[in-house]
Design an enzyme around this catalytic site. Structure first.
Site, PDB file in Angstrom:
ATOM      1  N   GLU A   1       1.547  -0.467  -5.214  1.00  0.00           N
ATOM      2  CA  GLU A   1       0.702   0.677  -5.375  1.00  0.00           C
ATOM      3  C   GLU A   1       1.628   1.723  -5.483  1.00  0.00           C
ATOM      4  O   GLU A   1       2.375   2.368  -4.572  1.00  0.00           O
ATOM      5  CB  GLU A   1      -0.192   0.856  -4.121  1.00  0.00           C
ATOM      6  CG  GLU A   1      -1.233   2.160  -4.397  1.00  0.00           C
ATOM      7  CD  GLU A   1      -2.053   2.224  -3.446  1.00  0.00           C
ATOM      8  OE1 GLU A   1      -3.161   2.710  -3.727  1.00  0.00           O
ATOM      9  OE2 GLU A   1      -1.685   2.464  -2.334  1.00  0.00           O
TER      10      GLU A   1
ATOM     11  N   ASP B   1       0.731  -1.126   0.043  1.00  0.00           N
ATOM     12  CA  ASP B   1      -0.118  -0.117  -0.076  1.00  0.00           C
ATOM     13  C   ASP B   1       0.721   1.240  -0.063  1.00  0.00           C
ATOM     14  O   ASP B   1       2.069   1.283   0.833  1.00  0.00           O
ATOM     15  CB  ASP B   1      -0.799   0.033   1.223  1.00  0.00           C
ATOM     16  CG  ASP B   1      -1.750   1.081   1.443  1.00  0.00           C
ATOM     17  OD1 ASP B   1      -2.552   1.209   0.559  1.00  0.00           O
ATOM     18  OD2 ASP B   1      -1.590   1.917   2.117  1.00  0.00           O
TER      19      ASP B   1
END
Length: 651
Positions: A359, A323
């Site tokens: 990401e 993330d």
């Protein structure tokens, strides 16, 4: 200099506890008995800021925490407060979930001992190693993103005591659903222990997604009451059915948040080393959550790589999604793909062959890094997402970008292969059904007057907002859903589908349901669109049968023909025309020029159109989705994507 191991290590009838707190003046190990009575043991410091205690006679199951003393000077990055019980950053298990309480964030000297509020770390012995070869795809596969709790809470076949936990993923009914969709790997949204953001409890809301971690290695007891053993059982069951497991991990910040946040672990032990600070010792906020982990400090490199290794060896996982992954490579000079943490992951013998997905952005300076991670990383491709959405919404001049996206996004990734994870919808944003039903977000249930969540979603609603409308509106939405799914499955390389999008799942226009741990955010298994599921399963079959789609090399000129509906090669003017809404992508067999071809017929226009398919002696075209023969001229309804395959004719 760092020396390990940190955490609690059981050896020869004793347990050795080691924690990193280089700026502390004293650290106590706090042991708790079955009645929560506390025994404190002064730890000894070495020259490198490692505090240790050797405690005979205790072992697996012992609950513990730390208290650290020293300067309390938040303005200069010091938060030492012995009234705060601290979780071990290297703990592999905790005894209960974290819960927000104002006392956790109170200044030193407020007189409240947080031991009753903070989960205790639990001593564990290392389970047997399970570093099997990654079970995923050699080439572009299907990743299925899911929230463990939301995905299983309402499943009618899963026993009530298993719903919302990792154990539910091993249930035959759940695995059957995944297999029917052709899932190659599940990507589990965060399962490490997290805490609610402080504004949620007063609103009667809780964090439902888990992107606010405290411990980076210990799993949340709500999802894994049995700790890492629960993950190992789930991965073993999924692996036995040919499905890999990817963990979505948050190594960019912790739930200790900004200066008003709680002191729970790293902040109370090694704040200046664990988090990035500016020249004035103030927390840097490249994550939008109040703090940013310093992923290049040797201690954090060790903590993160140890956590990843633990999940592989003890949990049996196949890979990781990171993330806000830009933080992994943030240095004092900006992002570097050669940063210490990235280099440590790629050189680690346990981690280097895992599936790694970034990401590739954060909100800090220069934070958008799509296409700039090392070749070993796959990357979430939001440019693909926005191109598909904007093309299907009807924005102009997008035939060229659409073709590039379908062919693997060679404009973004260097080298010979695509590293794109293609997706149209993810957990963050509209569901696929809401994308075609809402021109604007509807996040009123989040308690922030609809200010939260993305505003620019490239979505549409066919003139009627939400779940209302007549049969014509619903028919148009259904065509759009089917077309978007077909485009996703027709894309070169790795694709990702978010749980429920294959079934028409709605969140009633909420595009930021992180705090909706309720029916709004849960997958309602009784309201699934069966026809849409059948289509999704069929599209997965087509991908498996036609290697044209799953190859990870970029589509080259000798593998694809881009044709007008009349069967002519597109000219430069055709690519640029404002009215360009239709396209045929004809894929040649990647291994045999005389083999069968696959054609993807795209009609974004509002009128039905006829495609003239190229003909060859000895071959005939067939509708792969409807499973029926086709004539040379193929009618393609408005707002539809078709997949047709060429087969050898029998005499």
């Amino acid at each position: 200099m760092l020396a390990g191991p940190f955490g609690a290590v059981v050896e020869d009838g004793a347990t050795v506890f080691t924690v990193f707190a280089p700026d502390a003046t004293a650290v106590d190990l706090c042991l708790f008995d079955a009645h929560d009575r506390e025994t404190r043991i002064a730890m000894q410091r070495d020259a490198h800021g490692h505090w240790s205690a050797h405690v005979p006679g205790i072992g697996t199951g012992q609950r513990y925490g730390y208290r650290a003393d020293g300067a309390y000077d938040p303005a200069h990055g010091h938060w030492f407060d012995p009234s705060k019980l601290l979780a071990d950053p290297f703990a592999t298990r905790i005894d209960r979930p974290f819960a927000w309480h104002a006392a956790l964030a109170a200044a030193r000297g407020h007189g409240f001992d947080t031991a009753p509020l903070v989960p205790k770390s639990v001593v564990e012995t290392a389970p047997p190693a399970r570093a099997a070869q990654p079970r995923l795809f050699a080439e572009g596969g299907l990743i299925y993103e899911l929230n463990v709790r939301a995905f299983t809470m309402l499943h009618p076949d899963v026993p009530h005591e298993q719903r919302g936990t990792l154990a539910a993923l091993a249930h035959p009914a759940v695995i059957g659903h995944l297999k029917a969709l052709g899932v190659d790997a599940v990507e589990l949204m965060p399962i490490t222990a997290w805490i609610d953001e402080r504004h949620l409890p007063p609103l009667g809301l809780t964090n439902a997604w888990g992107y606010n971690p405290v411990t980076l290695m210990a799993l949340d007891p709500r999802l894994a009451p049995g700790g890492i053993a629960d993950l190992a059982k789930a991965t073993a069951a999924l692996r036995a059915e040919g499905i890999g497991v990817i963990l979505d991990l948050v190594f960019n910040h912790t739930g200790e948040s900004d200066r008003l946040g709680p002191t729970l672990s790293l902040r109370g032990l090694c704040n200046l080393q664990a988090f990035r600070h500016d020249a004035d010792h103030q927390l840097i906020n490249d994550t939008g959550t109040g703090n940013t982990l310093d992923c290049q400090h040797p201690f954090m490199v060790q903590l993160i790589t140890d956590a990843l290794t633990h999940f592989v060896l003890a949990g049996g996982v196949d890979g990781f999604r990171f993330d806000l992954g830009t933080v992994l490579g943030r240095t004092a000079d900006g992002f570097s793909p050669e940063a210490p943490l990235i280099r440590a992951i790629l050189q680690n013998p346990v981690l280097k062959d895992r599936v790694l997905i970034a990401e590739p952005w954060d909100i800090g300076p220069g934070g958008y890094r799509l296409g700039q991670f090392p070749d070993a990383f796959f990357e979430w491709n939001d440019r693909y997402r926005d191109t598909i959405r904007r093309f299907w919404r009807g924005d102009g001049h997008l035939l060229g970008p659409l073709a590039t996206a379908l062919a693997g996004s060679s404009d973004l990734f260097a080298g010979a292969r695509t590293r794109s994870v293609n997706f149209i919808a993810a957990h963050d944003g509209f569901t696929l059904a809401d994308l075609v039903s809402h021109a604007h977000k509807h996040n009123e249930a989040n308690g922030e007057n609809n200010r939260d969540g993305h505003n620019d979603n490239h979505s549409w609603n066919h003139g009627v907002e939400g779940e209302t409308g007549d049969a014509t509106v619903f028919s148009a939405r259904n065509r759009d859903l089917r077309a978007l799914l077909t485009l996703l499955f027709a894309s070169r390389g790795t694709i990702m589908l978010t749980a429920g999008d294959e079934s028409g799942r709605s969140q009633r226009g909420n595009n930021n349901a992180y705090c909706q741990d309720n029916e709004l955010g849960w997958f309602d298994w009784d309201k699934r669109d069966g026809d849409l599921e059948v289509l999704s399963a069929r599209l997965a079959e087509i991908r498996r049968d036609w290697p044209h789609l799953t190859r990870t090399e970029f589509l080259s000129g000798d593998e694809v023909e881009w044709l007008t509906p009349q069967g002519h090669a597109l000219t430069a003017a055709d690519w640029e025309t404002e009215k360009g809404r239709c396209l045929a992508m004809v894929l040649l067999h990647p291994d045999d020029a005389t083999g069968a071809r696959l054609a993807v017929l795209i009609n974004r226009g509002d009128e039905d159109i006829v495609f003239a398919l190229p003909q060859r002696a000895g071959f005939a075209w067939r509708d792969l989705i409807a499973d029926g023969p086709l004539e040379a001229n193929v009618p393609c309804p408005a707002r539809t994507v078709m997949m047709v395959g060429e087969h050898g004719q029998t005499s």
